[in-house]
Enzyme design. Structure first.
Site, mmCIF file in Angstrom:
data_model
loop_
_atom_site.group_PDB
_atom_site.id
_atom_site.type_symbol
_atom_site.label_atom_id
_atom_site.label_comp_id
_atom_site.label_asym_id
_atom_site.label_seq_id
_atom_site.Cartn_x
_atom_site.Cartn_y
_atom_site.Cartn_z
ATOM 1 N N ARG A 18 45.541 -4.806 32.586
ATOM 2 C CA ARG A 18 44.703 -4.705 31.591
ATOM 3 C C ARG A 18 45.348 -4.837 30.164
ATOM 4 N NH1 ARG A 18 44.181 0.774 30.141
ATOM 5 N NH2 ARG A 18 44.081 1.432 32.439
ATOM 6 N N TYR A 28 23.856 -11.579 13.655
ATOM 7 C CA TYR A 28 23.528 -11.695 14.991
ATOM 8 C C TYR A 28 23.127 -10.269 15.396
ATOM 9 C CZ TYR A 28 24.154 -11.966 20.047
ATOM 10 O OH TYR A 28 23.980 -11.685 21.155
ATOM 11 N N ASP A 88 32.531 -13.575 11.793
ATOM 12 C CA ASP A 88 32.072 -13.935 13.006
ATOM 13 C C ASP A 88 31.804 -15.576 13.007
ATOM 14 O OD1 ASP A 88 30.515 -14.910 15.298
ATOM 15 O OD2 ASP A 88 29.681 -13.131 15.350
ATOM 16 N N LYS A 122 29.868 -18.796 24.091
ATOM 17 C CA LYS A 122 29.155 -20.118 23.178
ATOM 18 C C LYS A 122 29.901 -21.265 23.173
ATOM 19 C CE LYS A 122 26.318 -16.491 23.052
ATOM 20 N NZ LYS A 122 25.928 -15.613 21.687
HETATM 21 C C1 LIG Z 1 26.382 -14.419 21.328
HETATM 22 C C2 LIG Z 1 26.662 -13.986 19.920
HETATM 23 C C3 LIG Z 1 27.762 -12.784 19.808
HETATM 24 C C4 LIG Z 1 27.686 -11.708 21.200
HETATM 25 O O1 LIG Z 1 28.304 -12.382 22.034
HETATM 26 P P1 LIG Z 1 28.399 -11.943 23.773
HETATM 27 O O2 LIG Z 1 29.719 -12.939 24.347
HETATM 28 O O3 LIG Z 1 27.031 -12.413 24.105
HETATM 29 O O4 LIG Z 1 28.639 -10.566 23.840
HETATM 30 C C5 LIG Z 1 28.072 -12.364 18.677
HETATM 31 N N1 LIG Z 1 27.983 -13.226 17.467
HETATM 32 C C6 LIG Z 1 27.202 -14.341 17.817
HETATM 33 C C7 LIG Z 1 27.130 -15.109 16.456
HETATM 34 C C8 LIG Z 1 26.618 -14.797 18.987
HETATM 35 O O5 LIG Z 1 25.898 -15.733 19.050
#
Ligand SMILES: *Cc1c(COP(=O)(O)O)cnc(C)c1O
Length: 395
Positions: A59, A111, A184, A209
Site C-alpha cells: 500500500r 470538472y 487540475d 485521460k
Molecule cells: C476525468 C477527470 C477527473 C477525474 O478523474 P478519474 O480518473 O475519472 O477519477 C478529474 N479532473 C478532470 C479534468 C477530468 O477530466
C-alpha cells in the site's frame, strides 16, 4: 531497484525524449529496458526486524509506482509525485488533507465530479467551499480570506467551455493570502502547461485521460512543488486511506506515457483544424476552443500554453438540444462516449451526463479529439450535422 536516470546534467535532454524512454531507467537485475510489474503485496523482513529494502507492504511501497511517479514529477517539474487509484481519489486526497473550517475557493466551471464532491462531502465534512469565476482575477482576489483560505483549486482549460484561468495571476493572489494553489492539469497536460513553473503549489491529474491515453486505465496523481508538511499529510492520507492503484495499472500507465507527446501534439493539431473548420459551419452557433482568437481565454492561453491548446473542444448547435443529440446519434467515426484523452475521438452531449444541476448549455456537444486521420473526423462531423438537420427539418 533501478539505475539512476541517464545523466542529464552535462547535456540538456528534452522532456519529450525523457518521456519516450521513461527517464532511461534500466532494471538493475535483468537489464530489462521495460521495468517489471511487482505483484507482491509484502516484502521480506530482515532477521533483525528491519526492512533494508525500505519496503514492507504494497500500500505505501509498491515499486511499480516508482517509474511513472518519477516521470510525472519530472514532466511537471515537481519535487515528488503520488499515484492514486483514480483522478477523483487524487483530487479528494488534497481536500481531505485540509481541516474542518478551512476555506476553499474553487473554479465555478470545473470538472463536475469535483464540484459535486465538494458540495456533497467536502462541505458536510466542514470545509467552507466557495465557487467563483477564477477566469476573472479580481473575483478570485475578492474571495480570498487571509488566515481562513487554505486552498485555491482551479481547472484550466475547464470542462466543458474550456475557459482559461491565468495560473500566474491565481498563484500571486493565492500566495498573498498565504494559501496553496492546486491546478487540475488533466486537460492541458504537462506537454502544454507546467503549472508549478507558473507558481502553483500542487498539480492534480486524472491519469485516466491523456497521460495513459488509451481509455483502459483508471488512475490519478498529485504532484507537489515541495515536500512540505502539507505534502507529507497527502502522502500519509494515501497510505492510510488506501486509494492506491494496482501494480499492473501503474505499469500500463508508464507504457501509455511514453507516447504522451506524440499523442497530445497530434490531438491538439487536429482539434485546432476542427475548431477552425466548424467555426463557420451553418449548423454551428459557436465553437468553444481556447486556440481560437475569439475565445475569451485566448490571450491567456497563448501565454501559458506552449505549443498547442489541447485536444478538447465543444460545439454549440445552432438548432438547440434535440439537434445536438441527433448529431451525436449520427456519428460513425467518433465514439459516443464520455471521458477524454484517448487515442479514439469521442463525442458527448455533456448536459445529459452531468444531470439536472448541470450549468452546461443544453445545445453543447463535447469533443475529445483523438489521433485518427483528421479528414475522417471532419467528414464524420459534417455528415452527422447534415443528417441531424435533415431529421429536424422532417419532424
Ligand atoms: C476525468 C477527470 C477527473 C477525474 O478523474 P478519474 O480518473 O475519472 O477519477 C478529474 N479532473 C478532470 C479534468 C477530468 O477530466
Amino acid at each position: 531497484m533501478t539505475d539512476k536516470p541517464s545523466d542529464t546534467t552535462s547535456r540538456k535532454i528534452a522532456l519529450e525524449t525523457l518521456t519516450v524512454q521513461a527517464l532511461g531507467h534500466v532494471d538493475e537485475v535483468t537489464r530489462a529496458v521495460v521495468p517489471p510489474v511487482h505483484a507482491s503485496t509484502t516484502y521480506e523482513r530482515d532477521p533483525d526486524g528491519g526492512y533494508r529494502s525500505g519496503r514492507a507492504y504494497t500500500r505505501p511501497h509498491n515499486p511499480t509506482y516508482d517509474a511513472p511517479e518519477q516521470l510525472l514529477a519530472t514532466l511537471e517539474g515537481g519535487a515528488e509525485c503520488l499515484l492514486f487509484s483514480s483522478g477523483m481519489a487524487a483530487g479528494t486526497a488534497v481536500f481531505q488533507s485540509l481541516l474542518p473550517g478551512d476555506h476553499v475557493v474553487a473554479s465555478r466551471v470545473m470538472y463536475y465530479a469535483y464540484r459535486t464532491w465538494l458540495v456533497d462531502f467536502g462541505m458536510s465534512w466542514g470545509l467552507d467551499v466557495e465557487f467563483v469565476d477564477t477566469t476573472k482575477p479580481n473575483e478570485l482576489a475578492n474571495a480570498m480570506r487571509p488566515g481562513k483560505t487554505k486552498l485555491v483549486f482551479i481547472d484550466t482549460p475547464a470542462n466543458p467551455t474550456w475557459s482559461i484561468t491565468d495560473i500566474r495571476a491565481a498563484a500571486e493572489i493565492t500566495h498573498a493570502a498565504r494559501a496553496r494553489l492546486v491546478v487540475d492539469n488533466t486537460v492541458a497536460t504537462p506537454v502544454f502547461t507546467r503549472p508549478l513553473e507558473l507558481g502553483a503549489d500542487l498539480v492534480v491529474h486524472s491519469a485516466s485521460k491523456y497521460l495513459n491515453g488509451h481509455s483502459d486505465v483508471l488512475m490519478g496523481a498529485v504532484v507537489g512543488a515541495v515536500k512540505d508538511s502539507f505534502w507529507h499529510r497527502i502522502r500519509a492520507w494515501r497510505r492510510d486511506a488506501g486509494a492506491v492503484p494496482g501494480p499492473f495499472e501503474a505499469w500500463l500507465l508508464l507504457r501509455g506515457m511514453r507516447t504522451l507527446f506524440l499523442r497530445v501534439h497530434r490531438a491538439a493539431e487536429t482539434a485546432l483544424r476542427i475548431a477552425e473548420h466548424f467555426d463557420r459551419h451553418p449548423h454551428v452557433a459557436s465553437v468553444l476552443y481556447p486556440g481560437l482568437a475569439k475565445h475569451p481565454g485566448y490571450a491567456v492561453a497563448a501565454d501559458q500554453m506552449f505549443g498547442g491548446y489541447g485536444g478538447m473542444l465543444s460545439i454549440r448547435h445552432r438548432d438547440g438540444e434535440a439537434a445536438a443529440i441527433a448529431t451525436a446519434a449520427n456519428v460513425e467515426v467518433f465514439k459516443r462516449a464520455t471521458s477524454l484523452g484517448g487515442v479514439e475521438s469521442m463525442i458527448e452531449h455533456r448536459a445529459s451526463i452531468e444531470g439536472a444541476s448541470s450549468p452546461v448549455p443544453r445545445d453543447l456537444l463535447r469533443l475529445s479529439i483523438g489521433i485518427e486521420k483528421p479528414e475522417d473526423l471532419i467528414s464524420d462531423l459534417e455528415q452527422a450535422l447534415d443528417k441531424a438537420a435533415l431529421c429536424s427539418a422532417t419532424t
